[in-house]
Write a protein that holds these residues in place. Structure first.
Motif, mmCIF file in Angstrom:
data_model
loop_
_atom_site.group_PDB
_atom_site.id
_atom_site.type_symbol
_atom_site.label_atom_id
_atom_site.label_comp_id
_atom_site.label_asym_id
_atom_site.label_seq_id
_atom_site.Cartn_x
_atom_site.Cartn_y
_atom_site.Cartn_z
ATOM 1 N N SER B 280 0.833 -1.208 0.000
ATOM 2 C CA SER B 280 0.000 0.000 0.000
ATOM 3 C C SER B 280 0.861 1.249 0.000
ATOM 4 O O SER B 280 0.405 2.330 -0.336
ATOM 5 C CB SER B 280 -0.938 -0.009 1.198
ATOM 6 O OG SER B 280 -0.206 -0.229 2.370
ATOM 7 N N GLU B 281 2.142 1.099 0.362
ATOM 8 C CA GLU B 281 3.014 2.272 0.386
ATOM 9 C C GLU B 281 3.416 2.719 -1.018
ATOM 10 O O GLU B 281 3.897 3.815 -1.213
ATOM 11 C CB GLU B 281 4.268 1.985 1.231
ATOM 12 C CG GLU B 281 5.383 1.183 0.559
ATOM 13 C CD GLU B 281 5.058 -0.297 0.374
ATOM 14 O OE1 GLU B 281 4.032 -0.747 0.925
ATOM 15 O OE2 GLU B 281 5.815 -0.980 -0.327
ATOM 16 N N SER B 282 3.193 1.867 -2.011
ATOM 17 C CA SER B 282 3.696 2.188 -3.348
ATOM 18 C C SER B 282 2.887 3.278 -4.039
ATOM 19 O O SER B 282 3.306 3.847 -5.018
ATOM 20 C CB SER B 282 3.711 0.933 -4.226
ATOM 21 O OG SER B 282 2.420 0.705 -4.737
ATOM 22 N N GLY B 283 1.687 3.573 -3.538
ATOM 23 C CA GLY B 283 0.915 4.654 -4.136
ATOM 24 C C GLY B 283 0.123 4.235 -5.352
ATOM 25 O O GLY B 283 -0.586 5.037 -5.937
ATOM 26 N N ALA B 284 0.249 2.966 -5.734
ATOM 27 C CA ALA B 284 -0.483 2.527 -6.910
ATOM 28 C C ALA B 284 -1.986 2.433 -6.618
ATOM 29 O O ALA B 284 -2.809 2.629 -7.485
ATOM 30 C CB ALA B 284 0.041 1.183 -7.391
ATOM 31 N N GLY B 285 -2.333 2.152 -5.371
ATOM 32 C CA GLY B 285 -3.737 2.077 -4.987
ATOM 33 C C GLY B 285 -4.441 0.851 -5.508
ATOM 34 O O GLY B 285 -5.353 0.933 -6.319
ATOM 35 N N PRO B 286 -4.029 -0.340 -5.045
ATOM 36 C CA PRO B 286 -4.616 -1.578 -5.553
ATOM 37 C C PRO B 286 -6.096 -1.709 -5.204
ATOM 38 O O PRO B 286 -6.516 -1.274 -4.134
ATOM 39 C CB PRO B 286 -3.794 -2.671 -4.865
ATOM 40 C CG PRO B 286 -3.198 -2.026 -3.671
ATOM 41 C CD PRO B 286 -2.980 -0.597 -4.038
ATOM 42 N N ASN B 287 -6.887 -2.270 -6.084
ATOM 43 C CA ASN B 287 -8.307 -2.492 -5.831
ATOM 44 C C ASN B 287 -8.643 -3.953 -5.570
ATOM 45 O O ASN B 287 -9.790 -4.360 -5.695
ATOM 46 C CB ASN B 287 -9.135 -1.954 -6.989
ATOM 47 C CG ASN B 287 -9.237 -0.448 -6.909
ATOM 48 O OD1 ASN B 287 -9.489 0.094 -5.843
ATOM 49 N ND2 ASN B 287 -9.004 0.222 -8.018
ATOM 50 N N VAL B 288 -7.605 -4.737 -5.272
ATOM 51 C CA VAL B 288 -7.846 -6.075 -4.744
ATOM 52 C C VAL B 288 -7.460 -5.985 -3.276
ATOM 53 O O VAL B 288 -6.342 -5.600 -2.938
ATOM 54 C CB VAL B 288 -7.004 -7.140 -5.476
ATOM 55 C CG1 VAL B 288 -7.132 -8.475 -4.783
ATOM 56 C CG2 VAL B 288 -7.439 -7.236 -6.921
#
Ligand code: SF4
Ligand code: SF4
Lengths: 423, 292
Positions: B280-288
């Motif tokens: 979650s720290e990567s900033g990509a914002g996963p939706n899974v």
């Protein structure tokens, strides 16, 4: 093979030295062999490589950034002459521009080989994604090549006009390239000079920021790969480009003078050698900080790829090629009293530096893609296949052929009068 | 006699079944007039004489006043962005590591050797005798800020309004920059391999992705030479089915739905204290989203 036809159709007079014929012959053979593998790759796709979805970029990408670096480095060296007026390097000026052009052609050929769908390369121009660094790079490369060609043309213009009257192949090329009423006057001299300066000045930011810094940024912006993801990375690209560009021109100059049995400008060679090593020092310094910060970052993926780079299966490339051959030996050769003034020693140092930078490029591209981006996924295992090596050799031979032929047909040396079709 | 019945007569007969709207609405605790007006305007929307945005604009505030918290429907935005965002929740307590999802995915999308849109990572943690086995099923995360979309030079990979990150295999040039950039390893390059030797007629269908029929799988034919990945079974969603992995999951560990709807199961689970996201720290914002 159009190139082939051209060379064999050259003057009927036997004014080619034996060496030259061998040289061209060997290059043609290498190009033909490479061509076979290029066709194999185009027919069978990337299955002919050892690439995978874990390690999607390999040797061809390493060579691509190597040649873009050579090009940017050679060009920046030429600006020392044409923009900053360092006349002492005048002798390599046009050669530097021409080298920069050939290197770009080679670099783009490598990219083309690497695309999964080379037939769709035009998409990069048609569907420009303005937030993609790679898309910007492709546009920068094209502008840069145009600028290089224009600049080289202006740099050669006077010589071409002078050559118009010669009844040789060179004269014929010159007649093609210039207008009937082209002349050399004080006015045109001034104009050409001004344009060289303008183009060179525009070219500096283009080469640094656009072409090679941008190529570094292409890697640096990837947050998923710790080793690339730093602000220093594009700068390292630019500096190592200067290292390799200077080294390459140095080597080309010395070799050419030796082959054509012409006197070597020793002072210039020694000073170019020092410059090369100076760039190399800056490069090493930056890399040192890059690693230092990386180690202190304690980030898992980053540490892993550094461990693979320096202690894994590719460590020979890091310690052996990049550090020992590419840095320690050349620095020694350039500074050690007994070799510092020896042309052969400096030539060897320059060649080693160029080879070292190939190592640098591989060490950038490959080890960073070995540890998985997500813990638990498999590790990569990449070593170029025979096909990848042979394609690379073929493309390299193509570059050298273009270079050799261009060198024969264009007035790339400082003045035509002294360089009339030598044996 | 029957022949003498007119259209209007039939309609009157049918209407007799209908309850009287006023009567009916009076029985509910909510405003009768609002209900009648809305019904009238809704007819206009259906007939095409009123557009849906104007309808929402007209009633949004009165509905909020009338229903308060119970009213959750977002007004349709005029910029065309939708209120739909597909997302997945995977309950790791329920996952038994059977790999059914991976198999279902391979069968559904007919992925070739070396490509699996979904994987289940397995690891043993702890020291004997206190050990546990962790399973982590991973499809594409359909990130909010997908790094793969950022880097693609030709805009061949992009995010749809419904949140799904897709690939246009007819545009992709196969540069593989997106594979480099994806922080989850969700993407694969199609090297052109095939199961034809183990499985007759594997090559008969190229790839049913995005509902495009491409015919036989052949050398140098799309999607060979391009990049592929999970697309939340877009072709199934379009016909009202769940993604194949969700449907198959034997432990019922996977949930699928609209993350923008606060009442959907996935939204509620995503807000539970057990929920977490990968990297979650990567900033990509996963939706899974995972439940631990
Ligand atoms: S998980 Fe990877 S492929 Fe999927 S949207 Fe995110 S970055 Fe793109
Ligand atoms: S491989 Fe295809 S989808 Fe991926 S970045 Fe390149 S062009 Fe875009």
């Amino acid at each position: 093979m159009a190139l082939h036809a051209k060379t064999t159709a050259l003057p009927p007079i036997g004014n080619f030295s034996k060496q030259f014929k061998w040289w061209i012959g060997i290059l043609l053979v290498l190009f033909a062999v490479g061509g076979y593998f290029i066709i194999e790759r185009l027919v069978l796709g990337l299955d002919t490589t050892n690439l995978s979805s874990i390690t999607p970029w390999g040797a061809w990408i390493a060579f691509y950034i190597f040649f873009v670096g050579l090009s940017a480095g050679s060009f920046l060296l030429s600006t020392l002459i044409f923009v900053f007026g360092m006349e002492q390097y005048e002798r390599v000026g046009k050669m530097a521009l021409f080298t920069a052009i050939v290197c770009m052609i080679v670099a783009l050929t490598f990219v083309l080989m690497d695309l999964g769908r080379p037939d769709r390369f035009m998409n990069a121009l048609i569907h420009w994604n303005v937030i993609s660094i790679l898309a910007w790079e492709i546009h920068f490369y094209l502008v840069y090549i145009t600028l290089l060609v224009t600049e080289l043309y202006i740099a050669m213009r006077e010589d071409l006009v002078r050559l118009r009257t010669h009844d040789t192949w060179r004269g014929m090329i010159a007649r093609w390239l210039t207008f009937k009423n082209s002349k050399i006057t004080e006015e045109t001299k001034k104009r050409d000079h001004r344009w060289m300066k303008i183009l060179g000045t525009v070219g500096i930011p283009l080469a640094i920021l656009g072409v090679h810094g941008g190529t570094g940024a292409l890697f640096a912006v990837v947050g998923a790969r710790g080793t690339w993801n730093s602000g220093l990375f594009p700068l390292i690209f630019v500096i190592s480009a200067m290292v390799s560009g200077t080294a390459l021109l140095l080597a080309i100059y010395v070799i050419k003078q030796k082959v054509t049995k012409k006197p070597i400008d020793q002072e210039m060679v020694i000073s170019l050698g020092k410059m090369m090593v100076a760039f190399l020092f800056i490069d090493l310094l930056m890399q040192f900080y890059e690693y230092l910060v990386g180690v202190y970052g304690l980030e898992d993926g980053h540490l892993q790829s550094m461990a693979i780079q320096m202690g894994g299966p590719y460590s020979w490339s890091f310690w052996g090629v990049q550090m020992f051959l590419g840095a320690v030996v050349p620095i020694f050769l350039v500074f050690y009293k007994k070799t510092a003034k020896n042309m052969h020693a400096i030539l060897i140092a320059a060649i080693l530096v160029v080879i070292g930078i190939i190592g640098v490029r591989f060490n950038i591209v490959v080890p960073s893609q070995i540890p998985p981006v997500f813990e638990g996924r498999p590790f990569g295992d990449y070593y170029p296949t025979l096909n990848e090596w042979m394609v690379s050799i073929g493309i390299g031979a193509m570059g050298l052929l273009i270079f050799t032929i261009g060198d024969r047909l264009l007035p790339l040396e400082e003045s035509v009068d002294t360089t009339e079709l030598e044996g | 006699m029957l022949k003498q019945m007119l259209q209007t007569d039939w309609d009157r007969l049918a209407n007799e079944r209908l309850a009287d709207p006023v009567n009916e609405l009076e029985q509910s605790p909510y405003d009768t007039k609002l209900g009648l007006d809305m019904a009238n305007d809704a007819k206009k929307v259906v007939a095409g004489s009123l557009n849906i945005e104007a309808f929402h604009k007209k009633y949004h505030s009165s509905l909020l006043g009338e229903f308060g918290n119970l009213f959750t429907q977002e007004p349709v935005k005029s910029d065309g962005s939708s209120s739909l965002k597909w997302g997945m929740v995977i309950d790791l307590q329920k996952c038994v590591g059977c790999d059914s999802c991976t198999v279902a995915c391979k069968a559904e999308n007919r992925t070739p050797p070396g490509i699996s849109y979904n994987v289940v990572l397995e690891e043993e943690i702890g020291e004997f005798p206190n050990v546990a086995k962790v399973n982590l099923p991973m499809p594409c995360m359909h990130c909010d800020n997908p790094p793969c979309v950022q880097v693609c030079p030709v805009r061949a990979t992009f995010k749809l309004d419904n949140g799904i990150v897709t690939i246009d295999n007819d545009r992709c040039i196969g540069c593989r920059y997106c594979i480099i950039a994806c922080p989850y390893g969700a993407r694969s390059y199609d090297f052109g391999e095939s199961y034809e030797e183990e499985m007759l007629s594997f090559n008969d269908v190229t790839s049913p992705e995005y509902g495009i029929e491409r015919g036989k799988r052949e050398d140098r034919k799309t999607p060979i030479g391009t990049v592929r990945k999970c697309n939340f079974c877009l072709h199934r969603l379009e016909r009202g089915e769940e993604p194949a992995c969700v449907e198959t999951c034997i432990g019922d560990a996977r949930f699928f739905g609209n993350l923008n709807d606060p009442n959907s199961t996935v939204s509620k689970l995503a807000n539970s204290p057990r929920a977490f996201r990968l990297k979650s720290e990567s900033g990509a914002g996963p939706n899974v989203i995972y439940l631990k």
